[in-house]
Scaffold this motif. Sequence first.
Motif, mmCIF file in Angstrom:
data_model
loop_
_atom_site.group_PDB
_atom_site.id
_atom_site.type_symbol
_atom_site.label_atom_id
_atom_site.label_comp_id
_atom_site.label_asym_id
_atom_site.label_seq_id
_atom_site.Cartn_x
_atom_site.Cartn_y
_atom_site.Cartn_z
ATOM 1 N N CYS A 85 39.430 43.844 36.260
ATOM 2 C CA CYS A 85 39.825 43.998 37.656
ATOM 3 C C CYS A 85 41.204 43.395 37.830
ATOM 4 N N CYS A 134 37.849 41.527 47.349
ATOM 5 C CA CYS A 134 37.842 42.521 46.274
ATOM 6 C C CYS A 134 36.478 43.191 46.283
ATOM 7 N N PHE A 173 35.431 45.504 44.358
ATOM 8 C CA PHE A 173 34.913 45.724 43.010
ATOM 9 C C PHE A 173 34.085 44.532 42.536
ATOM 10 N N CYS A 174 34.537 43.339 42.903
ATOM 11 C CA CYS A 174 33.920 42.110 42.395
ATOM 12 C C CYS A 174 33.067 41.407 43.434
ATOM 13 N N CYS A 233 42.093 41.741 40.559
ATOM 14 C CA CYS A 233 42.069 40.804 41.675
ATOM 15 C C CYS A 233 42.426 39.394 41.216
#
Length: 304
Positions: free
Chosen positions: A259, A292, A294-295, A261
């Motif tokens: 990622c 974030c 995604f996380c 981030c």
Amino acid sequence: MAHDITPPADETGFDQVLQFTVPGRDARGRVVRLGPVLDLILSAHAYPTPVRNLLAEALVVAALIGSLLKDDDGQLTMQAQTQDGVIDLLVCDYRAGELRGHVRFDRARLDELGPTPSLHALFGDGYLAMTFDMASTNQRYQGIVPLEGESIAQACESYFFQSEQVPTLIRVAIDCEQGASSLASGLLLQHLPEGEEGRERLHARLDHPHWQHIAVMGGSVRDSELLDPALGLESLIWRLFHEEQEVRVERGAALVRGCRCTVEHYTTLLARFSPEDRADMMDEDGLIQIDCAFCSRQFPIAMD
Ligand SMILES: [Zn+2]
């Protein structure tokens, strides 16, 4: 660039891309098998099983197609959107073996669909935007894939044939129940008659005898074979294509969860905003909170 620590690729081919060609048939292919990396990606979210399965399929497809990019630092981003679908947004991307993804959905409507909703039930009249970013040339190219058929894989097969004139077969097998280790695996095959790669192809044929042969051989792969940890990826290829005169196999990218981030990344992004805009974003402590997706992590960013 942030990396999570993931175990090295092992003999079973987990978290690994294998690339191969069958020169006598003008065919090329990829096999991927996701294990610990898939668990890492899914562990950032508390998704119900249908969404876990969907994201797992999307990640396998992203790794299969992304690993076709000739540009080693090229990125494939797949973003699915709908007007009024149960799935509101699905994003995943692949860059040099790095995978990440997340899904936004309507929990109540999803629960009404039961454990194995159809693609249309999830997306309605949705589409998948596939964006190819070539790092070396700064070129960007986008394809729009209608989310039709039974699966994301099938929708992408249709896209490659209709828009790219490349006969394509994609098979994906998923084993992603809650509470167990997740597995997902996929096979991609394409027919690229000699010298035609990268050129306008006006006469793509699904009935070319070479392609028909390869598609029958590759299409015979079973989910149990794709997911069997005792069957290495290279052995799987030999099992499918052992009658061919020549099969060239090469290890491709090792897959990791990646990622972008980081505090540095967000600081750089926020620096492009005006001081007034940044002031509007600040909380009472003078920090800008960035999520974030995604996380599922929040980053408090302090700007001057
Ligand atoms: Zn992140």
